[in-house]
Design a protein around this motif. Structure first.
Motif, mmCIF file in Angstrom:
data_model
loop_
_atom_site.group_PDB
_atom_site.id
_atom_site.type_symbol
_atom_site.label_atom_id
_atom_site.label_comp_id
_atom_site.label_asym_id
_atom_site.label_seq_id
_atom_site.Cartn_x
_atom_site.Cartn_y
_atom_site.Cartn_z
ATOM 1 N N TYR A 212 0.854 -1.198 0.000
ATOM 2 C CA TYR A 212 0.000 0.000 0.000
ATOM 3 C C TYR A 212 0.892 1.251 0.000
ATOM 4 O O TYR A 212 2.118 1.162 0.104
ATOM 5 C CB TYR A 212 -0.998 0.024 1.169
ATOM 6 N N ASP A 213 0.272 2.419 -0.150
ATOM 7 C CA ASP A 213 1.052 3.661 -0.233
ATOM 8 C C ASP A 213 0.112 4.849 -0.095
ATOM 9 O O ASP A 213 -1.098 4.669 0.126
ATOM 10 C CB ASP A 213 1.863 3.694 -1.538
ATOM 11 N N ALA A 214 0.646 6.051 -0.216
ATOM 12 C CA ALA A 214 -0.166 7.252 0.021
ATOM 13 C C ALA A 214 -1.316 7.380 -0.974
ATOM 14 O O ALA A 214 -2.377 7.927 -0.638
ATOM 15 C CB ALA A 214 0.721 8.503 -0.034
ATOM 16 N N VAL A 215 -1.137 6.882 -2.185
ATOM 17 C CA VAL A 215 -2.233 6.928 -3.162
ATOM 18 C C VAL A 215 -3.364 5.998 -2.721
ATOM 19 O O VAL A 215 -4.544 6.368 -2.774
ATOM 20 C CB VAL A 215 -1.720 6.568 -4.575
ATOM 21 N N GLN A 216 -3.028 4.804 -2.266
ATOM 22 C CA GLN A 216 -4.061 3.870 -1.790
ATOM 23 C C GLN A 216 -4.772 4.455 -0.563
ATOM 24 O O GLN A 216 -5.983 4.284 -0.406
ATOM 25 C CB GLN A 216 -3.445 2.506 -1.439
ATOM 26 N N VAL A 217 -4.027 5.141 0.299
ATOM 27 C CA VAL A 217 -4.643 5.783 1.461
ATOM 28 C C VAL A 217 -5.626 6.856 0.994
ATOM 29 O O VAL A 217 -6.757 6.951 1.485
ATOM 30 C CB VAL A 217 -3.568 6.369 2.406
ATOM 31 N N ALA A 218 -5.214 7.648 0.002
ATOM 32 C CA ALA A 218 -6.086 8.712 -0.513
ATOM 33 C C ALA A 218 -7.362 8.137 -1.126
ATOM 34 O O ALA A 218 -8.423 8.764 -1.077
ATOM 35 C CB ALA A 218 -5.335 9.548 -1.554
#
Lengths: 354, 354
Positions: free
Chosen positions: A232-238
């Motif tokens: 996961y990463d910041a895009v998935q969090v967004a």
């Protein structure tokens, strides 16, 4: 460990691997993870141990690395074009690799058909479910193409494959779910339409970390190919797909300069964090990564500098951790990664673009 | 050569190297090229043969690669922070590397001052000439810092250094020239002000490909550090710094899909071309590279796909060449490059970010 470096939290990694494997088991779909996210046999082995069946790669050179590392069931989810590529396909098949390939053009299908019978490759046809990249949209043109392809000698048509990457452009989790369900339903309908014409369709394969758990619930979908979910990463969090706490990959950097009160410079720039602000140009996030401290923002990246702005900024010599916007290119930039158990893993399939 | 690959035209490369060397000779400034652009000892040797004096690097790991390749006079134009970095500085000095280092903080200067006298390093102080990244702006604070630094034991203060990277944000060539001249004048004024306080300033070093030929003409500037000029790229073309014909580096890709009349997919994506659309977030260009055919536009990049739109698009199997937006990250992504004389060069200092 000298900064900047990439750190993988193995507990979080394993939790992500287990959760997706449990989803696949629960819904009776095969999990064929895309290794483009990690490029690491060490992680693919954990995925296999948790129940993944085979792997997905983007490029033939990635297939070569993973076959050498002991993976035999490999889907190259990319249209391979050119006699040089065909020679390498032959070599992999001759060595016993159970290779699946993808086509979306007559030229591509004809090349594969010229492979000798003994080297028969399993073929998926790429469907465009809305991303507007490769593949044919569902409809008469796709059906004519598949019917034509099935009449070519020596091609073992296995099914339809798509990647609903346009989910990355969705501003809220509800829309991501909608795209995922539509991806599954559209693909099952396309497969059923082919079956009504007497064409057997063994596989209905869908992809992407945001949509896999939605499309994978649609009856008739046989295979999901998420990749990024291991990190996961910041895009998935967004997108609401993961929480920051689930993100298993971070970049650790050192503050090297405090030239102004509201500005700190870290030693990780675009050569470590990459410039992605969303997949496929979606612009899902602002800035260049998530920081522990909400008052800090990574507002700009040069190649070797990250420009941090905010209040209560860290001092020269302090270390900061960043959840990158897009984990996949971070692995592609790194020579090696470190694990939370202080192991060092060389990124075996880094830079394999050919 | 299998696609995608990076191709360097050696004739154009040499012409670019020779032109910058001739400029430096004509104006009596030292040329200390930044190797971050190419990361290749093969090119640095051509630069040295044409008259370059020493090299500039961004990271200590690049210095280590180039010292091993035979380059002894190396400026690390980056604030080095941490005892691990200091140990490596000591090792390079002990082996006879003529190392120059950069500081812009008290913590950084104190670390360097703790290096033993026998290992004395030459030190530049970083000046912020408008980019808003590292360095202190000219003025009393900078002067107090340099005066303080000169009183530290074992530091050999050599001069002032800047990088006017904000030139990349200039929409026209006239403004680039203005930024370059201002960069030179500002630095010479800062050096003169220190000299009036009795501080000797041997070097006034300025940087960047767009500004080097403007700032380098200002009397009192002693050194220019351009890097990208060996290749140029679409960003330099947009700034009016070079013509497309001068660009010596291209990416060669194959069309792998023609899924719709106005769309072609090539096998070079962000993992080959990078996502840069201008240095330091300047957004100088649209799209992701310059194509030979003006009716074609590279509108979007996924990691492994380039999405080409336009009219009269090439067919599946055709090859296309792209001048990348930013040549430097392209070299950082590539394992190797090919030359127009069919030589293969491994990118020796690729990924050296630590």
């Amino acid at each position: 460990m000298e900064t900047p470096y990439v750190l993988i939290d193995l507990e979080k990694l394993q939790a992500n691997i287990d959760a997706m494997a449990a989803f696949a088991r629960r819904h009776g779909v095969k999990l064929r993870p895309h290794i483009k996210a990690h490029k690491l046999p060490q992680i693919a082995r954990r995925q296999a141990a948790a129940g993944a069946e085979g792997i997905t790669v983007a490029k033939l050179s990635e297939a070569e690395v993973f076959f050498a590392a002991g993976f035999a069931d490999i889907l190259v989810a990319y249209p391979l074009i050119g006699e040089d590529k065909m020679a390498r396909v032959r070599a992999l098949l001759a060595k016993g690799c159970k290779l699946s390939l993808l086509v979306d053009s007559e030229a591509g299908a004809q090349q594969l058909s010229r492979l000798a019978a003994a080297e028969e490759a399993r073929v998926y046809v790429k469907v465009d479910s809305g991303l507007g990249r490769c593949g044919l949209p569902p409809g008469p043109k796709l059906e004519r193409f598949v019917a034509w392809l099935c009449r070519l000698p020596r091609l073992n048509f296995r099914g339809l494959l798509t990647h609903a990457g346009h989910a990355y452009g969705c501003p809220d989790p509800g829309l991501v779910a909608q795209v995922g369900r539509k991806e599954g339903e559209m693909m099952v309908a396309a497969a059923d339409s082919l079956r009504r014409q007497g064409i057997p369709v063994a596989e209905v394969s869908i992809g992407s970390t945001p949509t896999a758990t939605w499309g994978g619930q649609v009856a008739g979908v046989t295979e999901v190919r998420p990749g990024n979910y291991v990190f996961y990463d910041a895009v998935q969090v967004a997108l609401g797909v993961a929480t920051p706490e689930q993100c298993s990959l971070k970049v650790v950097a050192t503050v090297v300069s405090r030239p102004a009160p509201g500005r700190a410079i870290i030693d990780a720039g675009a050569k470590v964090l990459a410039l992605d602000q969303g997949a496929h140009g979606s612009g899902a996030v602002r800035g260049y990564g998530l920081l522990e401290q909400p008052s800090w923002q990574l507002v700009r990246l040069s190649e070797e500098h990250g420009i941090l702005e905010g209040t209560d900024l860290p001092n020269v010599g302090d270390r900061v951790s960043i959840i990158p916007n897009h984990a996949c290119p971070v692995l592609n930039l790194a020579e090696r990664v470190w694990t939370s158990t202080a192991e060092q893993w060389p990124v075996a399939a880094r830079g394999r673009v050919w």
